[in-house]
Scaffold this motif. Structure first.
Motif, PDB file in Angstrom:
ATOM      1  N   MET A  57       0.789  -1.248  -0.061  1.00 24.18           N
ATOM      2  CA  MET A  57       0.011  -0.012  -0.058  1.00 24.18           C
ATOM      3  C   MET A  57       0.721   1.321   0.224  1.00 24.18           C
ATOM      4  N   SER A  58       0.220   2.314  -0.528  1.00 23.32           N
ATOM      5  CA  SER A  58       0.795   3.644  -0.389  1.00 23.32           C
ATOM      6  C   SER A  58      -0.158   4.434   0.709  1.00 23.32           C
ATOM      7  N   GLN A  59       0.592   5.670   1.317  1.00 22.96           N
ATOM      8  CA  GLN A  59      -0.029   6.448   2.186  1.00 22.96           C
ATOM      9  C   GLN A  59      -1.055   7.187   1.559  1.00 22.96           C
ATOM     10  N   ALA A  60      -0.797   7.491   0.135  1.00 22.42           N
ATOM     11  CA  ALA A  60      -1.776   8.093  -0.638  1.00 22.42           C
ATOM     12  C   ALA A  60      -1.602   7.859  -2.111  1.00 22.42           C
ATOM     13  N   THR A  61      -2.517   8.027  -2.943  1.00 24.53           N
ATOM     14  CA  THR A  61      -2.549   7.993  -4.305  1.00 24.53           C
ATOM     15  C   THR A  61      -3.120   9.027  -4.840  1.00 24.53           C
ATOM     16  N   ILE A  62      -2.521   9.861  -5.953  1.00 25.25           N
ATOM     17  CA  ILE A  62      -3.103  10.961  -6.537  1.00 25.25           C
ATOM     18  C   ILE A  62      -3.594  10.528  -8.076  1.00 25.25           C
ATOM     19  N   ASP A  63      -4.739  10.803  -8.363  1.00 22.26           N
ATOM     20  CA  ASP A  63      -5.396  10.676  -9.809  1.00 22.26           C
ATOM     21  C   ASP A  63      -5.023  12.116 -10.349  1.00 22.26           C
ATOM     22  N   THR A  64      -3.790  12.118 -11.219  1.00 20.94           N
ATOM     23  CA  THR A  64      -3.550  13.500 -11.747  1.00 20.94           C
ATOM     24  C   THR A  64      -4.468  13.946 -12.466  1.00 20.94           C
ATOM     25  N   ASP A  65      -5.298  13.219 -13.365  1.00 17.79           N
ATOM     26  CA  ASP A  65      -6.122  13.760 -14.178  1.00 17.79           C
ATOM     27  C   ASP A  65      -7.340  14.432 -13.484  1.00 17.79           C
ATOM     28  N   LEU A  66      -7.797  13.826 -12.521  1.00 19.47           N
ATOM     29  CA  LEU A  66      -8.788  14.393 -11.696  1.00 19.47           C
ATOM     30  C   LEU A  66      -8.517  15.379 -10.611  1.00 19.47           C
ATOM     31  N   GLY A  67      -7.333  15.452 -10.279  1.00 15.23           N
ATOM     32  CA  GLY A  67      -6.757  16.292  -9.406  1.00 15.23           C
ATOM     33  C   GLY A  67      -7.042  15.906  -7.861  1.00 15.23           C
ATOM     34  N   LEU A  68      -7.373  14.360  -7.572  1.00 17.54           N
ATOM     35  CA  LEU A  68      -7.746  14.005  -6.216  1.00 17.54           C
ATOM     36  C   LEU A  68      -6.685  13.291  -5.604  1.00 17.54           C
ATOM     37  N   VAL A  69      -6.557  13.439  -4.493  1.00 13.40           N
ATOM     38  CA  VAL A  69      -5.770  12.520  -3.575  1.00 13.40           C
ATOM     39  C   VAL A  69      -6.550  11.770  -2.521  1.00 13.40           C
ATOM     40  N   PHE A  70      -6.130  10.509  -2.632  1.00 16.00           N
ATOM     41  CA  PHE A  70      -6.994   9.594  -1.729  1.00 16.00           C
ATOM     42  C   PHE A  70      -5.655   9.029  -0.652  1.00 16.00           C
ATOM     43  N   ILE A  71      -6.386   9.359   0.536  1.00 19.54           N
ATOM     44  CA  ILE A  71      -5.344   9.239   1.749  1.00 19.54           C
ATOM     45  C   ILE A  71      -5.709   7.716   2.269  1.00 19.54           C
ATOM     46  N   SER A  72      -4.739   6.844   2.541  1.00 26.50           N
ATOM     47  CA  SER A  72      -5.099   5.737   3.322  1.00 26.50           C
ATOM     48  C   SER A  72      -5.444   6.124   4.818  1.00 26.50           C
ATOM     49  N   GLY A  73      -5.938   5.447   5.543  1.00 31.27           N
ATOM     50  CA  GLY A  73      -6.256   5.482   6.856  1.00 31.27           C
ATOM     51  C   GLY A  73      -5.068   5.609   7.652  1.00 31.27           C
ATOM     52  N   GLN A  74      -4.879   6.783   8.516  1.00 31.25           N
ATOM     53  CA  GLN A  74      -3.657   7.373   9.190  1.00 31.25           C
ATOM     54  C   GLN A  74      -3.990   6.908  10.863  1.00 31.25           C
ATOM     55  N   VAL A  75      -2.971   6.251  11.358  1.00 32.22           N
ATOM     56  CA  VAL A  75      -3.033   5.904  12.483  1.00 32.22           C
ATOM     57  C   VAL A  75      -1.798   6.499  13.309  1.00 32.22           C
ATOM     58  N   ASP A  76      -1.825   6.003  14.725  1.00 35.12           N
ATOM     59  CA  ASP A  76      -0.565   6.337  15.559  1.00 35.12           C
ATOM     60  C   ASP A  76       0.642   5.634  15.332  1.00 35.12           C
ATOM     61  N   TRP A  77       1.012   5.452  14.163  1.00 35.69           N
ATOM     62  CA  TRP A  77       2.325   4.442  13.794  1.00 35.69           C
ATOM     63  C   TRP A  77       3.373   5.512  13.224  1.00 35.69           C
ATOM     64  N   GLU A  78       4.691   5.286  13.846  1.00 33.61           N
ATOM     65  CA  GLU A  78       5.787   5.801  13.177  1.00 33.61           C
ATOM     66  C   GLU A  78       6.294   4.866  12.344  1.00 33.61           C
ATOM     67  N   ASN A  79       7.476   4.733  12.067  1.00 33.39           N
ATOM     68  CA  ASN A  79       8.485   3.827  11.195  1.00 33.39           C
ATOM     69  C   ASN A  79       8.456   2.393  11.874  1.00 33.39           C
ATOM     70  N   SER A  80       8.081   2.486  13.320  1.00 36.11           N
ATOM     71  CA  SER A  80       8.286   1.380  13.934  1.00 36.11           C
ATOM     72  C   SER A  80       6.971   0.210  13.969  1.00 36.11           C
ATOM     73  N   LEU A  81       5.893   0.709  13.155  1.00 37.71           N
ATOM     74  CA  LEU A  81       4.503  -0.011  13.274  1.00 37.71           C
ATOM     75  C   LEU A  81       4.011  -0.570  14.349  1.00 37.71           C
ATOM     76  N   THR A  82       4.213   0.285  15.335  1.00 46.72           N
ATOM     77  CA  THR A  82       3.588   0.043  16.716  1.00 46.72           C
ATOM     78  C   THR A  82       2.894   1.519  17.173  1.00 46.72           C
ATOM     79  N   VAL A  83       1.976   1.154  17.969  1.00 43.39           N
ATOM     80  CA  VAL A  83       1.200   2.412  18.420  1.00 43.39           C
ATOM     81  C   VAL A  83       1.960   3.374  19.555  1.00 43.39           C
ATOM     82  N   ASN A  84       2.165   4.553  19.398  1.00 40.14           N
ATOM     83  CA  ASN A  84       2.899   5.508  20.380  1.00 40.14           C
ATOM     84  C   ASN A  84       2.070   5.954  21.349  1.00 40.14           C
ATOM     85  N   LYS A  85       0.810   6.294  21.518  1.00 39.96           N
ATOM     86  CA  LYS A  85      -0.112   6.650  22.219  1.00 39.96           C
ATOM     87  C   LYS A  85      -1.069   5.576  23.050  1.00 39.96           C
ATOM     88  N   GLY A  86      -1.049   5.509  24.268  1.00 35.49           N
ATOM     89  CA  GLY A  86      -2.126   4.588  24.575  1.00 35.49           C
ATOM     90  C   GLY A  86      -3.551   5.000  24.897  1.00 35.49           C
TER      91      GLY A  86
END
Length: 132
Positions: free
Chosen positions: A19-48
């Motif tokens: 997956m990507s964090q987002a994809t842009i359809d450059t023809d439509l000018g729309l950005v589709f953003i994946s669900g954002q969670v409380d992960w950094e690069n560690s793939l673990t939750v930072n806040k309890g």
């Protein structure tokens, strides 16, 4: 249609899961953003707690928007997935989300779910926005 993939270095790398964090359809000018969670690069939750996870998820959303050449004011639709009943969490979530969005008032859907990407994840925020 031309697709551009957005993957800020400060947010976890979704490539191993295809997956990507987002994809842009450059023809439509729309950005589709994946669900954002409380992960950094560690793939673990930072806040309890929900408040901390909501803030971090919103900050990640802003990071992806900027990387995509967009902004909070360009969000068209926002979906907020919350573990459990949404109504029980509104008092915590709404001030943080509205504070993040400022004067922007996108279409918004709150969805209560039984589970998210990990057992410790309490909230996930996804969006569709126009590119500037």
């Amino acid at each position: 249609m031309t697709i551009k993939r957005i993957n800020p270095l400060s947010i976890y790398d979704g490539a191993p899961s295809g997956m990507s964090q987002a994809t842009i359809d450059t023809d439509l000018g729309l950005v589709f953003i994946s669900g954002q969670v409380d992960w950094e690069n560690s793939l673990t939750v930072n806040k309890g707690n929900l408040a901390g996870q909501t803030r971090m998820s919103a900050l990640h959303l802003i990071t992806v928007l900027k990387e995509a050449g967009s902004s909070v004011s360009n969000i068209l639709q926002l979906r907020v997935y919350v573990r459990g009943e949404v109504e029980e969490q509104l008092e915590t979530i709404i001030p943080i989300i509205s504070g993040t969005l400022g004067g922007a008032r996108p279409a918004l859907t709150g969805i209560g779910v039984a589970s998210l990407v990990s057992p410790d994840t309490l909230i996930e925020i996804e969006a569709v926005a126009k590119v500037k």
